[in-house]
Design an enzyme around this catalytic site. Sequence first.
Site, mmCIF file in Angstrom:
data_model
loop_
_atom_site.group_PDB
_atom_site.id
_atom_site.type_symbol
_atom_site.label_atom_id
_atom_site.label_comp_id
_atom_site.label_asym_id
_atom_site.label_seq_id
_atom_site.Cartn_x
_atom_site.Cartn_y
_atom_site.Cartn_z
ATOM 1 N N HIS A 6 42.669 47.193 54.574
ATOM 2 C CA HIS A 6 41.686 46.353 53.735
ATOM 3 C C HIS A 6 42.760 46.356 52.928
ATOM 4 O O HIS A 6 43.966 46.510 52.581
ATOM 5 C CB HIS A 6 40.423 46.874 52.438
ATOM 6 C CG HIS A 6 41.034 48.195 52.179
ATOM 7 N ND1 HIS A 6 40.456 49.444 51.867
ATOM 8 C CD2 HIS A 6 41.265 47.853 50.955
ATOM 9 C CE1 HIS A 6 40.653 49.826 50.483
ATOM 10 N NE2 HIS A 6 41.412 49.065 49.763
ATOM 11 N N ARG A 10 40.796 42.755 41.981
ATOM 12 C CA ARG A 10 39.690 42.666 40.717
ATOM 13 C C ARG A 10 39.674 41.473 40.128
ATOM 14 O O ARG A 10 40.019 40.441 40.295
ATOM 15 C CB ARG A 10 40.729 43.208 40.010
ATOM 16 C CG ARG A 10 40.700 44.744 39.687
ATOM 17 C CD ARG A 10 41.831 45.558 38.777
ATOM 18 N NE ARG A 10 42.616 46.476 38.927
ATOM 19 C CZ ARG A 10 41.492 47.377 39.314
ATOM 20 N NH1 ARG A 10 40.835 47.966 38.986
ATOM 21 N NH2 ARG A 10 42.762 48.787 39.376
ATOM 22 N N GLU A 53 38.626 44.135 49.778
ATOM 23 C CA GLU A 53 37.443 44.287 48.276
ATOM 24 C C GLU A 53 37.942 43.871 47.914
ATOM 25 O O GLU A 53 38.946 43.916 46.684
ATOM 26 C CB GLU A 53 38.244 46.091 48.490
ATOM 27 C CG GLU A 53 37.950 47.197 47.591
ATOM 28 C CD GLU A 53 38.311 48.111 47.499
ATOM 29 O OE1 GLU A 53 38.883 49.197 45.785
ATOM 30 O OE2 GLU A 53 38.977 48.634 48.299
ATOM 31 N N ASN A 57 34.966 45.172 37.647
ATOM 32 C CA ASN A 57 34.663 46.303 36.186
ATOM 33 C C ASN A 57 33.688 45.550 35.927
ATOM 34 O O ASN A 57 34.128 44.950 35.287
ATOM 35 C CB ASN A 57 36.146 46.171 35.805
ATOM 36 C CG ASN A 57 37.383 47.148 36.629
ATOM 37 O OD1 ASN A 57 36.655 48.734 36.890
ATOM 38 N ND2 ASN A 57 37.872 46.780 37.246
ATOM 39 N N HIS A 72 50.117 36.749 47.819
ATOM 40 C CA HIS A 72 48.766 36.049 48.413
ATOM 41 C C HIS A 72 48.739 36.287 49.283
ATOM 42 O O HIS A 72 48.983 37.679 50.254
ATOM 43 C CB HIS A 72 49.548 34.549 48.247
ATOM 44 C CG HIS A 72 50.265 34.325 49.165
ATOM 45 N ND1 HIS A 72 51.434 34.469 49.326
ATOM 46 C CD2 HIS A 72 50.369 34.427 50.990
ATOM 47 C CE1 HIS A 72 52.077 34.642 50.154
ATOM 48 N NE2 HIS A 72 51.262 34.052 51.783
ATOM 49 N N GLU A 122 46.761 31.449 50.765
ATOM 50 C CA GLU A 122 47.545 30.559 51.657
ATOM 51 C C GLU A 122 46.798 30.468 52.859
ATOM 52 O O GLU A 122 46.203 31.414 54.271
ATOM 53 C CB GLU A 122 48.982 31.623 52.920
ATOM 54 C CG GLU A 122 49.611 30.411 53.308
ATOM 55 C CD GLU A 122 50.879 30.960 53.400
ATOM 56 O OE1 GLU A 122 51.680 30.426 53.847
ATOM 57 O OE2 GLU A 122 51.294 31.842 53.515
#
Length: 131
Positions: A6, A10, A53, A57, A72, A122
């Site tokens: 993965h 954030r 993932e 927060n 990217h 992309e």
Amino acid sequence: MAKPVHTMIRVRDEARSRDFYARAFGLEPADRFDFPDFTLLYLRDPSSPFELELTVNKDRSEPYNLGDGYGHLAFVVEDAAAEQARFEREGFSVTPVKTLKHGETALATFFFATDPDGYKIEVIQKGGRFG
């Protein structure tokens, strides 16, 4: 041998990001773990074990500073022009389709989309080294 599983980014708004990645790339939730201060949401395409993932927060209200080190994500599609047009219809922020050449050899036909948190993705047309 190591196997990539993965990549993590954030995000501030789980629902908005989940909607974007579902509509743009067909990613579906694979797992979700809620903690007192943050949530981890794993998304993936059913045809691939690789996951995105999303870390949310809970006390974050201001945008993340993406800095100048982030590269990217990349997704391969059958037809970059058709996908770019579909993204525009969806109201996503996209760049024009371009072809990168090395001499006379076309390396990739692609465009970039921007997710709700400003991450660049992309979108590469299938073919060449992205076959």
